[in-house]
Design a protein around this motif. Structure first.
Motif, PDB file in Angstrom:
ATOM      1  N   GLN A 178      67.572  14.880   8.279  1.00 52.23           N
ATOM      2  CA  GLN A 178      67.377  14.392   6.919  1.00 52.23           C
ATOM      3  C   GLN A 178      68.634  14.570   6.076  1.00 52.23           C
ATOM      4  OE1 GLN A 178      64.544  12.794   6.017  1.00 52.23           O
ATOM      5  NE2 GLN A 178      63.885  13.071   8.116  1.00 52.23           N
ATOM      6  N   VAL A 179      69.262  15.729   6.183  1.00 50.73           N
ATOM      7  CA  VAL A 179      70.464  16.040   5.394  1.00 50.73           C
ATOM      8  C   VAL A 179      71.424  16.820   6.272  1.00 50.73           C
ATOM      9  CG1 VAL A 179      71.345  17.302   3.404  1.00 50.73           C
ATOM     10  CG2 VAL A 179      69.157  16.146   3.239  1.00 50.73           C
ATOM     11  N   ARG A 180      72.678  16.469   6.194  1.00 47.67           N
ATOM     12  CA  ARG A 180      73.695  17.220   6.913  1.00 47.67           C
ATOM     13  C   ARG A 180      74.735  17.653   5.883  1.00 47.67           C
ATOM     14  NH1 ARG A 180      78.592  15.427  10.216  1.00 47.67           N
ATOM     15  NH2 ARG A 180      78.161  13.512   9.128  1.00 47.67           N
ATOM     16  N   THR A 181      74.924  18.936   5.737  1.00 47.84           N
ATOM     17  CA  THR A 181      75.872  19.435   4.752  1.00 47.84           C
ATOM     18  C   THR A 181      77.206  19.823   5.367  1.00 47.84           C
ATOM     19  OG1 THR A 181      75.003  21.671   4.976  1.00 47.84           O
ATOM     20  CG2 THR A 181      74.057  20.292   3.250  1.00 47.84           C
TER      21      THR A 181
END
Length: 54
Positions: free
Chosen positions: A47-50
């Motif tokens: 969903q999210v990759r930081t």
């Protein structure tokens, strides 16, 4: 250098009552903290990759 490390296959091993996963973001887990292991056909969608390589 970072790209070379990022394309190397990760290794999973058990030693000294710990689960080891190698790699750029490798981890160590004590076996007594693992409560469930599942074999799945697909990985979850990210969903999210930081931070990360790929």
């Amino acid at each position: 250098m970072v790209s070379y490390i990022g394309i190397q296959p990760n290794e999973v091993s058990i030693s000294d009552n710990r689960l080891y996963i190698s790699g750029f973001y490798g981890v160590k887990w004590p076996l007594d903290e693992i409560t469930k292991v599942e074999l799945v056909d697909t990985i979850p969608n990210i969903q999210v990759r930081t931070n990360g390589f790929a």
